[in-house]
Design a protein around this motif. Sequence first.
Motif, PDB file in Angstrom:
ATOM      1  N   GLY A  70       0.964  -1.250   0.097  1.00  0.00           N
ATOM      2  CA  GLY A  70      -0.127  -0.021  -0.079  1.00  0.00           C
ATOM      3  C   GLY A  70       0.759   1.283   0.126  1.00  0.00           C
ATOM      4  N   LEU A  71       0.329   2.360   0.041  1.00  0.00           N
ATOM      5  CA  LEU A  71       1.020   3.536   0.400  1.00  0.00           C
ATOM      6  C   LEU A  71       1.255   3.716   1.780  1.00  0.00           C
ATOM      7  CD1 LEU A  71      -0.827   5.848  -2.165  1.00  0.00           C
ATOM      8  CD2 LEU A  71       1.058   4.266  -2.411  1.00  0.00           C
ATOM      9  N   TRP A  72       2.756   4.228   1.929  1.00  0.00           N
ATOM     10  CA  TRP A  72       3.086   4.955   3.288  1.00  0.00           C
ATOM     11  C   TRP A  72       3.433   6.335   3.044  1.00  0.00           C
ATOM     12  CZ3 TRP A  72       3.690   1.961   7.933  1.00  0.00           C
ATOM     13  CH2 TRP A  72       3.308   0.809   7.802  1.00  0.00           C
ATOM     14  N   PHE A  73       3.320   7.170   4.288  1.00  0.00           N
ATOM     15  CA  PHE A  73       3.463   8.609   3.953  1.00  0.00           C
ATOM     16  C   PHE A  73       4.271   9.191   5.187  1.00  0.00           C
ATOM     17  CE2 PHE A  73      -0.486   7.916   1.500  1.00  0.00           C
ATOM     18  CZ  PHE A  73      -0.024   8.718   0.251  1.00  0.00           C
ATOM     19  N   TYR A  74       5.258   9.876   4.764  1.00  0.00           N
ATOM     20  CA  TYR A  74       6.258  10.213   5.808  1.00  0.00           C
ATOM     21  C   TYR A  74       6.662  11.476   5.819  1.00  0.00           C
ATOM     22  CZ  TYR A  74       9.855   9.712   2.273  1.00  0.00           C
ATOM     23  OH  TYR A  74      10.621   9.690   1.035  1.00  0.00           O
ATOM     24  N   HIS A  75       7.055  12.253   7.040  1.00  0.00           N
ATOM     25  CA  HIS A  75       7.705  13.452   6.942  1.00  0.00           C
ATOM     26  C   HIS A  75       8.696  13.502   8.209  1.00  0.00           C
ATOM     27  CE1 HIS A  75       3.993  13.986   9.217  1.00  0.00           C
ATOM     28  NE2 HIS A  75       4.848  14.649  10.388  1.00  0.00           N
ATOM     29  N   PHE A  76       9.296  14.739   8.480  1.00  0.00           N
ATOM     30  CA  PHE A  76      10.377  14.759   9.600  1.00  0.00           C
ATOM     31  C   PHE A  76       9.999  15.587  10.651  1.00  0.00           C
ATOM     32  CE2 PHE A  76      12.402  13.233   5.550  1.00  0.00           C
ATOM     33  CZ  PHE A  76      12.981  12.288   6.047  1.00  0.00           C
ATOM     34  N   GLU A  77      10.038  15.273  12.051  1.00  0.00           N
ATOM     35  CA  GLU A  77       9.966  16.257  13.002  1.00  0.00           C
ATOM     36  C   GLU A  77      11.475  16.803  13.730  1.00  0.00           C
ATOM     37  OE1 GLU A  77       7.112  14.856  15.809  1.00  0.00           O
ATOM     38  OE2 GLU A  77       5.377  15.222  14.755  1.00  0.00           O
ATOM     39  N   GLY A  92       1.922  20.035  -3.343  1.00  0.00           N
ATOM     40  CA  GLY A  92       1.485  19.069  -4.411  1.00  0.00           C
ATOM     41  C   GLY A  92       1.774  17.804  -4.123  1.00  0.00           C
ATOM     42  N   GLY A  93       2.710  17.550  -3.186  1.00  0.00           N
ATOM     43  CA  GLY A  93       3.164  16.160  -2.826  1.00  0.00           C
ATOM     44  C   GLY A  93       4.243  15.727  -3.902  1.00  0.00           C
ATOM     45  N   PHE A  94       5.111  16.639  -4.693  1.00  0.00           N
ATOM     46  CA  PHE A  94       5.974  15.892  -5.624  1.00  0.00           C
ATOM     47  C   PHE A  94       7.345  15.551  -4.727  1.00  0.00           C
ATOM     48  CE2 PHE A  94       3.715  19.196  -8.335  1.00  0.00           C
ATOM     49  CZ  PHE A  94       3.202  18.485  -9.114  1.00  0.00           C
ATOM     50  N   GLY A  95       7.872  14.614  -5.170  1.00  0.00           N
ATOM     51  CA  GLY A  95       9.042  14.288  -4.687  1.00  0.00           C
ATOM     52  C   GLY A  95      10.253  15.304  -4.945  1.00  0.00           C
ATOM     53  N   SER A 109       3.097  15.491   3.231  1.00  0.00           N
ATOM     54  CA  SER A 109       4.159  14.147   3.598  1.00  0.00           C
ATOM     55  C   SER A 109       4.529  13.600   1.962  1.00  0.00           C
ATOM     56  CB  SER A 109       3.425  13.258   3.899  1.00  0.00           C
ATOM     57  OG  SER A 109       2.982  13.435   5.513  1.00  0.00           O
ATOM     58  N   PHE A 110       5.803  13.037   2.082  1.00  0.00           N
ATOM     59  CA  PHE A 110       6.338  12.268   1.075  1.00  0.00           C
ATOM     60  C   PHE A 110       5.642  10.833   0.862  1.00  0.00           C
ATOM     61  CE2 PHE A 110       9.948  14.967   2.314  1.00  0.00           C
ATOM     62  CZ  PHE A 110      10.256  15.417   1.040  1.00  0.00           C
ATOM     63  N   GLN A 111       5.665  10.506  -0.206  1.00  0.00           N
ATOM     64  CA  GLN A 111       4.939   8.990  -0.708  1.00  0.00           C
ATOM     65  C   GLN A 111       5.966   7.843  -0.695  1.00  0.00           C
ATOM     66  OE1 GLN A 111       1.855   9.004  -3.579  1.00  0.00           O
ATOM     67  NE2 GLN A 111       2.702   7.021  -4.421  1.00  0.00           N
ATOM     68  N   LEU A 112       5.746   6.921  -0.079  1.00  0.00           N
ATOM     69  CA  LEU A 112       6.544   5.579  -0.570  1.00  0.00           C
ATOM     70  C   LEU A 112       5.405   4.517  -1.027  1.00  0.00           C
ATOM     71  CD1 LEU A 112       9.028   3.632   0.005  1.00  0.00           C
ATOM     72  CD2 LEU A 112       8.387   3.556   2.151  1.00  0.00           C
ATOM     73  N   THR A 113       5.726   4.166  -2.049  1.00  0.00           N
ATOM     74  CA  THR A 113       4.858   2.912  -2.596  1.00  0.00           C
ATOM     75  C   THR A 113       5.511   1.724  -2.436  1.00  0.00           C
ATOM     76  OG1 THR A 113       4.247   4.511  -4.491  1.00  0.00           O
ATOM     77  CG2 THR A 113       3.828   2.243  -4.738  1.00  0.00           C
ATOM     78  N   VAL A 114       4.487   0.717  -1.720  1.00  0.00           N
ATOM     79  CA  VAL A 114       4.971  -0.515  -1.222  1.00  0.00           C
ATOM     80  C   VAL A 114       4.149  -1.640  -1.826  1.00  0.00           C
ATOM     81  CG1 VAL A 114       5.512  -2.153   0.655  1.00  0.00           C
ATOM     82  CG2 VAL A 114       5.736   0.308   0.822  1.00  0.00           C
ATOM     83  N   VAL A 115       4.801  -2.574  -2.655  1.00  0.00           N
ATOM     84  CA  VAL A 115       3.845  -3.385  -3.360  1.00  0.00           C
ATOM     85  C   VAL A 115       4.054  -4.793  -2.643  1.00  0.00           C
ATOM     86  CG1 VAL A 115       4.071  -1.904  -5.405  1.00  0.00           C
ATOM     87  CG2 VAL A 115       5.821  -3.813  -5.044  1.00  0.00           C
ATOM     88  N   GLN A 116       3.108  -5.747  -3.244  1.00  0.00           N
ATOM     89  CA  GLN A 116       3.230  -7.138  -2.784  1.00  0.00           C
ATOM     90  C   GLN A 116       4.364  -7.988  -3.469  1.00  0.00           C
ATOM     91  OE1 GLN A 116      -0.647  -9.013  -2.900  1.00  0.00           O
ATOM     92  NE2 GLN A 116      -1.394  -7.791  -1.273  1.00  0.00           N
ATOM     93  N   GLU A 117       4.212  -7.414  -5.069  1.00  0.00           N
ATOM     94  CA  GLU A 117       5.248  -8.198  -6.063  1.00  0.00           C
ATOM     95  C   GLU A 117       5.477  -7.078  -7.127  1.00  0.00           C
ATOM     96  OE1 GLU A 117       3.757 -11.584  -7.779  1.00  0.00           O
ATOM     97  OE2 GLU A 117       1.743 -10.867  -7.656  1.00  0.00           O
ATOM     98  N   GLU A 372      -4.403  10.424 -14.220  1.00  0.00           N
ATOM     99  CA  GLU A 372      -3.548  11.072 -13.017  1.00  0.00           C
ATOM    100  C   GLU A 372      -2.494  10.268 -12.611  1.00  0.00           C
ATOM    101  OE1 GLU A 372      -8.075  12.223 -12.867  1.00  0.00           O
ATOM    102  OE2 GLU A 372      -6.926  10.186 -12.540  1.00  0.00           O
ATOM    103  N   ASP A 373      -1.735  10.426 -11.729  1.00  0.00           N
ATOM    104  CA  ASP A 373      -0.727   9.559 -10.947  1.00  0.00           C
ATOM    105  C   ASP A 373      -1.583   8.281 -10.433  1.00  0.00           C
ATOM    106  OD1 ASP A 373       0.993   8.012  -9.297  1.00  0.00           O
ATOM    107  OD2 ASP A 373       2.084   9.952  -8.651  1.00  0.00           O
ATOM    108  N   ALA A 374      -1.390   7.284 -11.139  1.00  0.00           N
ATOM    109  CA  ALA A 374      -2.260   6.170 -10.840  1.00  0.00           C
ATOM    110  C   ALA A 374      -1.745   5.475  -9.550  1.00  0.00           C
ATOM    111  CB  ALA A 374      -1.928   5.044 -11.882  1.00  0.00           C
ATOM    112  N   SER A 375      -0.409   5.744  -9.118  1.00  0.00           N
ATOM    113  CA  SER A 375      -0.015   5.209  -7.824  1.00  0.00           C
ATOM    114  C   SER A 375      -0.832   5.508  -6.642  1.00  0.00           C
ATOM    115  CB  SER A 375       1.521   5.480  -7.588  1.00  0.00           C
ATOM    116  OG  SER A 375       1.466   6.959  -7.209  1.00  0.00           O
ATOM    117  N   ASN A 376      -1.500   6.776  -6.731  1.00  0.00           N
ATOM    118  CA  ASN A 376      -2.057   7.495  -5.630  1.00  0.00           C
ATOM    119  C   ASN A 376      -3.562   7.901  -5.915  1.00  0.00           C
ATOM    120  OD1 ASN A 376      -1.707   9.770  -6.672  1.00  0.00           O
ATOM    121  ND2 ASN A 376       0.166  10.130  -5.576  1.00  0.00           N
ATOM    122  N   LYS A 377      -4.065   7.186  -6.829  1.00  0.00           N
ATOM    123  CA  LYS A 377      -5.472   7.679  -7.636  1.00  0.00           C
ATOM    124  C   LYS A 377      -6.303   7.258  -6.544  1.00  0.00           C
ATOM    125  CE  LYS A 377      -8.916   8.335 -10.511  1.00  0.00           C
ATOM    126  NZ  LYS A 377      -9.324   9.669 -10.871  1.00  0.00           N
TER     127      LYS A 377
END
Length: 592
Positions: A70-77, A92-95, A109-117, A372-377
């Motif tokens: 799934g998608l994971w989102f992150y930032h820094f404190e 806009g959430g761009f990397g 937050s930044f996006q991290l895409t995680v897949v099963q395969e 759109e960006d299909a990873s976070n549609k």
Amino acid sequence: MFQFDSFTDRRPFGAVREGTLVHFSAKADGAVTQASLVIAADGHWDQAQSLPMTQSPNGFAVAFAPPTSGLWFYHFELQTDEGRQRFGAVEGGFGGMGQVYPENGDVVSFQLTVVQEFDAVPSWYQHARFYHIFVDRFQNGNADGHVNAPKANSFIYGRQSDRPMYIRGNNGEVLRWDFYGGNLAGIQQKLPLLASRGINALYLSPIFQARSNHRYDTGDYYAIDEVLGTLHDFKQFLAAAHRQGMHVILDGVFNHVGADSRYFNAVNEYNDVGAANSLDSPYASWFSFKRFPDDYNSWWGVKDLPAINKDNQNFHNFIAAKKDSVISYWTNMGVDGWRLDVADELTDGFIRQIRSTLDQFPDRVLIGEVWEDASNKQAYGKRRQYFEGGELNAVMNYPLRSMLIDFVNGQLNAAGFVRQLMTLKENYPSNAFDFNFNNIGTHDTPRILTVLNGNRQKLKLLVSLFYWLPGVPCLYYGDEAGLTGGKDPDNRAFYPWGHEDQEIMDLYQIAIQTRIDQPALAADAAFFPFTFEDSFGFVRQNEEQTLVVLANPTCSPQALQDANTKLVPANLRPLLPVATMVPPCSVIWQEL
């Protein structure tokens, strides 16, 4: 202060498998005394983890292994001399390089895409150069030019050079569908010509029986539309395409059907009892009536297109059961893949079922229409899972089309172009990015020459980038011949046989042939972008070759000096031709 660039400071780059250890590093000066990575699974910020980062003389570092896909989102404190702050992605959430936010600010937050395969794609598709044919508008294969089985209450154009138009009623409905008479035999006749132009794969607009000329209002999923020919004609065409070394994908319209289809039968075109005829119809559960029989859910309110109940398993099985389904029937006949119309209207479960059935046949591909960006549609309040494994191999790359148009028109600078393109590369699984279904024109967009106001220099620049960037290119019929046209239906004119614009034909041919001839322009070759002055460049590399492409969209010459090459590997940077001068509004390439 604190600096983190998701393109260079997160390893491994891009989408990862679940359980992969991901390393985050950031540069910082003495003003930052503490830093933590805050990361959460999509929609679960209430379960966010705050991971303290280890400090070193150069900054901070931490590692995290996402346990689920799934998608994971992150930032820094951050704890700084000025108090607590946060660091996240730009608006806009761009990397890429992020920015500092106040402690109580709405951090992006930044996006991290995680897949099963990571889904593999067929070898033929990896090397495909597609041609998208709107079948009624390409070629009539009948020797005397007659139109097969003209439909009732329709009209046929007097000349193939006539501009397309609709005859509409007071409510905007189409009263008479228009036809030119293009058919399957016509495409078959032109296969050698298309092959000589470097085309080795075809994507056909819908070919199943329907009332309209576009056939997105399916009448019978098991019948070839009579205007296009017969089932025998289709088999002959498919066999001829395969003999030519071409592959063929069909358009699957599985979100809605025609109001006068076999399944709905609002005007009693069929002998079957459709859903509009009786609530006892075997198809009744496919649809939702607000008031039977004439008030029902339809696609975007278009009454000609009754919408399928999205979770109706009977319909899903009809389309994609392992045996005796629509997908099985046509794929078993030799079809090489499918493009799913309005994929965001289909549930993930339905797409997985289609993919599972398609996987029963070797070397098939499944492509989705996503704008759109299909990873976070997100659609209907739910995040889609297209790329997590077992769904789509690729999507139509409309974001790239927008980027290219904005870049050559001066509405997106080189740095913005690289950031947006690299964000797609970061968000998509590697196969999905490398083999995405690229397009600069479709039946749903104005013609590319029209979008560029007829500027041929801009067209040459854009077309070259289209064919030389990563992805699988799909050319919309007639663009290469200089067809113009605004929005539907003007973008659906008949192919101008014998009246092609040779200058435009040549620029497309050069771009295609360069892709064929240069190994490093293969879809899966490595891709390293950079900027110089107001221009954009990239290195493509595989085992056989290393190329650099330089694109100058401005009105003045641009020199490759002081380039921002942080995304180019250190061993390749000295090879860049720093003395090269790129002429205005042009693109050049050379082997390194």
